[in-house]
Every structure is written in structure tokens, then in C-alpha cells.
Design a protein around this motif. Structure first.
Motif, PDB file in Angstrom:
ATOM      1  N   ALA A  81     101.741  68.507  -3.385  1.00 14.15           N
ATOM      2  CA  ALA A  81     100.824  67.690  -4.186  1.00 14.15           C
ATOM      3  C   ALA A  81     101.161  66.211  -4.084  1.00 14.15           C
ATOM      4  CB  ALA A  81     100.865  68.142  -5.646  1.00 14.15           C
ATOM      5  N   ASP A  82     102.433  65.884  -3.880  1.00 13.61           N
ATOM      6  CA  ASP A  82     102.848  64.487  -3.746  1.00 13.61           C
ATOM      7  C   ASP A  82     102.281  63.840  -2.488  1.00 13.61           C
ATOM      8  OD1 ASP A  82     104.328  64.900  -6.044  1.00 13.61           O
ATOM      9  OD2 ASP A  82     106.200  65.291  -4.962  1.00 13.61           O
ATOM     10  N   PHE A  83     101.803  64.669  -1.566  1.00 10.57           N
ATOM     11  CA  PHE A  83     101.243  64.157  -0.314  1.00 10.57           C
ATOM     12  C   PHE A  83      99.729  64.338  -0.249  1.00 10.57           C
ATOM     13  CE2 PHE A  83     105.666  65.233   0.447  1.00 10.57           C
ATOM     14  CZ  PHE A  83     106.145  64.064   1.019  1.00 10.57           C
ATOM     15  N   GLY A  84      99.120  64.476  -1.431  1.00 12.16           N
ATOM     16  CA  GLY A  84      97.665  64.515  -1.507  1.00 12.16           C
ATOM     17  C   GLY A  84      97.047  65.898  -1.513  1.00 12.16           C
ATOM     18  N   VAL A  85      97.862  66.949  -1.335  1.00 11.07           N
ATOM     19  CA  VAL A  85      97.325  68.313  -1.342  1.00 11.07           C
ATOM     20  C   VAL A  85      97.619  68.897  -2.723  1.00 11.07           C
ATOM     21  CG1 VAL A  85      97.231  70.522  -0.128  1.00 11.07           C
ATOM     22  CG2 VAL A  85      97.860  68.451   1.112  1.00 11.07           C
ATOM     23  N   ALA A  86      96.810  68.482  -3.693  1.00 10.23           N
ATOM     24  CA  ALA A  86      97.100  68.805  -5.090  1.00 10.23           C
ATOM     25  C   ALA A  86      96.160  69.827  -5.687  1.00 10.23           C
ATOM     26  CB  ALA A  86      97.066  67.523  -5.928  1.00 10.23           C
TER      27      ALA A  86
ATOM     28  N   LYS B  19      95.114  82.715  -5.327  1.00 11.02           N
ATOM     29  CA  LYS B  19      94.158  82.442  -6.397  1.00 11.02           C
ATOM     30  C   LYS B  19      94.396  81.040  -6.961  1.00 11.02           C
ATOM     31  CE  LYS B  19      93.047  87.142  -7.526  1.00 11.02           C
ATOM     32  NZ  LYS B  19      92.947  88.194  -8.539  1.00 11.02           N
ATOM     33  N   ASN B  20      93.330  80.441  -7.448  1.00  9.85           N
ATOM     34  CA  ASN B  20      93.361  79.007  -7.751  1.00  9.85           C
ATOM     35  C   ASN B  20      94.520  78.572  -8.630  1.00  9.85           C
ATOM     36  OD1 ASN B  20      91.173  78.385  -6.186  1.00  9.85           O
ATOM     37  ND2 ASN B  20      89.689  78.385  -7.859  1.00  9.85           N
ATOM     38  N   ASP B  21      94.763  79.281  -9.742  1.00 11.97           N
ATOM     39  CA  ASP B  21      95.810  78.829 -10.654  1.00 11.97           C
ATOM     40  C   ASP B  21      97.191  78.964 -10.029  1.00 11.97           C
ATOM     41  OD1 ASP B  21      95.604  81.587 -10.699  1.00 11.97           O
ATOM     42  OD2 ASP B  21      95.962  81.796 -12.851  1.00 11.97           O
ATOM     43  N   ALA B  22      97.439  80.096  -9.375  1.00 15.65           N
ATOM     44  CA  ALA B  22      98.745  80.296  -8.732  1.00 15.65           C
ATOM     45  C   ALA B  22      98.934  79.326  -7.579  1.00 15.65           C
ATOM     46  CB  ALA B  22      98.860  81.733  -8.227  1.00 15.65           C
ATOM     47  N   LEU B  23      97.894  79.125  -6.803  1.00 18.05           N
ATOM     48  CA  LEU B  23      97.983  78.235  -5.643  1.00 18.05           C
ATOM     49  C   LEU B  23      98.241  76.796  -6.075  1.00 18.05           C
ATOM     50  CD1 LEU B  23      97.741  77.732  -2.629  1.00 18.05           C
ATOM     51  CD2 LEU B  23      95.249  77.685  -2.899  1.00 18.05           C
ATOM     52  N   GLU B  24      97.534  76.341  -7.079  1.00 19.23           N
ATOM     53  CA  GLU B  24      97.736  74.971  -7.554  1.00 19.23           C
ATOM     54  C   GLU B  24      99.161  74.776  -8.066  1.00 19.23           C
ATOM     55  OE1 GLU B  24      95.590  71.665 -10.464  1.00 19.23           O
ATOM     56  OE2 GLU B  24      94.562  73.529  -9.920  1.00 19.23           O
ATOM     57  N   ARG B  25      99.674  75.772  -8.744  1.00 16.01           N
ATOM     58  CA  ARG B  25     101.054  75.686  -9.231  1.00 16.01           C
ATOM     59  C   ARG B  25     102.036  75.563  -8.067  1.00 16.01           C
ATOM     60  NH1 ARG B  25     100.658  79.602 -12.256  1.00 16.01           N
ATOM     61  NH2 ARG B  25     101.551  81.284 -11.001  1.00 16.01           N
ATOM     62  N   GLN B  26     101.809  76.341  -7.013  1.00 13.00           N
ATOM     63  CA  GLN B  26     102.710  76.303  -5.863  1.00 13.00           C
ATOM     64  C   GLN B  26     102.595  74.979  -5.094  1.00 13.00           C
ATOM     65  OE1 GLN B  26     105.104  78.303  -5.205  1.00 13.00           O
ATOM     66  NE2 GLN B  26     104.611  79.942  -6.645  1.00 13.00           N
ATOM     67  N   LEU B  27     101.419  74.403  -5.056  1.00 15.10           N
ATOM     68  CA  LEU B  27     101.250  73.101  -4.394  1.00 15.10           C
ATOM     69  C   LEU B  27     102.073  72.026  -5.101  1.00 15.10           C
ATOM     70  CD1 LEU B  27      97.395  73.188  -3.687  1.00 15.10           C
ATOM     71  CD2 LEU B  27      99.242  73.397  -1.998  1.00 15.10           C
TER      72      LEU B  27
END
Length: 280
Positions: free
Chosen positions: A37-42, A23-31
Motif C-alpha cells: 500500500a505504501d507504493f500505491g497498491v492500497a 476477497k476484498n477485505d482480506a486482500l486489502e488488509r494484506q496489501l
């Protein structure tokens, strides 16, 4: 006497937590926590559209693995010098992310009493069937090991022993569950005989999150129809499907899942009572 092969889907069926992870919030936190996220997958949008969806077909039908696929896709346009300096850090971030994903993809405790009841039953051949990445096989085997249950992953060198759960992963078999080759392997290596019946418990992707195109409604309907046709063909028509589809209401997910699992358990027990009669 006829036996009963029971096939359980994994993500979205046995594992409800895997859906919550995506789910979006959990997934974004894990990225962010993993470092991807430091490699553009944020964001979830980038994750699904630029990393997962373009590589899913390959990753779910080959031994390459989720971690390696992510690294290769994210770095595919990097210069040689950037790969020299950053590839190890990207691989570490991908490893953290994949590790977290599988640690959040455990078999739901609500299923465990039924799985224990089925394990070692003389008339039942239980199978976990999943379209997944290569790493999923060992992750699933580890969970059954924690429950003191033996597993055999397909393709096995020979027909597996009794008293085990078979694990059929598309990444190991080279075919998805909506392809005939997948089910032919299951039939050949689990000891199924023409007098046996087969019961499939599956969400057909319906419980997956909306951002994952695997779960789109039209695809769910097509996958269910195709799978039923294949099962009827491969297993001589003695097939029944029990959809495990939740409403999506988070406030009562556990109650709804518990009710569905109870209905499935009743159906299995009814099928077993029918199967006690000699098959004519």
C-alpha cells in the motif's frame, strides 16, 4: 487393465483458502500489512486492474514469478533515482505479500483423506494441474511433502516414477490449461496409455472472486468447453469432467465442499471398479 489419470485443479478446487485470501477485505488488509500500500497498491481495485490483470498472461506462462512481476509492474514508471532508493523496499513488500498468499493457499484438509487414498494406488496416476505463477510449483510440492507424498513437477527429464503426484503448472509448461500444449505434456510425461481414462476435477475459475477477471462467468464457460474439447482430442476421447463449483454461500462452504468431495470420491471408486476389467 486400463488405468485412471485423475487431474485436480489447484486454486478454487484443492485450495479453497486461496480464494478467501483474494476477497476484498482480506486482500486489502494484506496489501497494507505487506507494505505494498505504501507504493500505491492500497485497494483491491488497483491490485487487480493495475497489477495482476495486465501481467497475468505473462506471469502464468513464464518462469519470471509473481514477486518479480509485481515489482516490475509497480515500478515501471519510476525514475532511476526512485528505483535506486525504493526498489529494495518494494521487493521486500512484494516478497512478504507473495509469501502470505502462498501460506494461505494450502490444500484444504477436506481433500487430504481422498488424496491419501489415491496416492500409490496401482491403477491411478494423480496430477495437480494449475494455471499459476512459477512460485506455485514449490509451494504445492512442499504441501505434499508435509503429507509424506512424493511429487514430480513437469516438464520432467523423463517419464516420472510411479507412486507420486505430478504437478503441471502453466508457468513451467509455457501453456495454459485451455491450450493443447499443456495437455500434450501431461499425456507424454505421466505414463498415460491409450487404454487409460482421464477424470478432471476443476472449478474452471468459477470459485474465484469477482474482482479477478479470470473468474468472469463467460470466461468460465468458455474455459470449460475449450478444456473439454482439448482433453477429448489429446486423450483419445476417454475423458470425464467433474466440476467442483460451490454456490458461494459462505455460511455452509465447508459442508458444501465436503459433500462435493464425497461425490467425487464415489465417482473415482466407481471408475476404478470399472477399470478392474481388462480393457478390450
Amino acid at each position: 487393465m486400463s488405468g485412471l489419470t485423475i487431474v485436480f485443479d489447484y486454486s478454487g478446487t484443492l485450495s479453497l483458502e486461496a480464494v478467501a485470501f483474494a476477497k476484498n477485505d482480506a486482500l486489502e488488509r494484506q496489501l497494507h500489512l505487506s507494505g505494498l500500500a505504501d507504493f500505491g497498491v492500497a485497494s483491491p481495485e488497483i491490485f487487480w486492474n493495475s497489477v495482476v490483470n495486465p501481467t497475468w498472461e505473462k506471469g502464468s506462462r513464464s518462469p519470471i514469478g509473481y514477486r518479480r512481476l509485481m515489482v516490475d509492474k509497480i515500478s515501471e514508471e519510476w525514475t532511476a533515482s526512485r528505483k535506486d532508493t525504493s526498489l529494495a523496499a518494494l521487493d521486500k513488500a512484494a516478497g512478504i505479500f507473495v509469501g502470505q498468499y502462498f501460506s494461505h493457499s494450502r490444500i484444504d484438509p477436506l481433500w487430504r483423506p481422498l488424496l491419501r487414498e489415491l496416492y500409490n494406488h496401482p491403477l491411478i496416476t494423480p496430477v495437480v494441474a494449475t494455471d499459476h505463477y512459477a512460485e506455485a510449483t514449490e509451494a504445492i510440492k512442499g504441501q505434499f511433502q508435509d503429507m509424506q507424498m512424493q511429487t514430480v513437477s513437469l516438464p520432467a527429464g523423463a517419464t516420472g516414477p510411479g507412486g507420486c503426484f505430478f504437478i503441471a503448472n502453466s508457468a513451467d509448461l509455457g501453456h495454459h490449461k485451455d491450450q493443447e500444449g499443456f495437455w500434450v505434456r501431461v499425456r507424454e510425461q505421466t505414463g498415460w496409455t491409450p487404454g487409460d481414462r482421464l477424470l478432471l476435477v476443476d472449478d474452471f475459475g468459477a470459485n474465484e472472486v469477482a474482482g479477478d477477471h479470470y473468474g468472469q462467468e463467460a470466461r468460465v464457460a468458455a474455459r470449460r468447453q475449450r478444456t473439454m474439447e482439448l482433453l477429448t482430442k489429446v486423450f483419445a476421447g476417454r475423458v470425464e469432467v467433474m466440476p467442483f463449483i460451490l454456490s458461494g454461500d459462505e455460511t455452509n462452504r465447508n459442508g458444501e465442499a465436503h459433500l462435493l468431495i464425497g461425490q467425487i470420491a464415489v465417482k473415482i471408486r466407481e471408475s476404478l471398479r470399472e477399470g478392474v476389467r481388462p480393457h478390450v
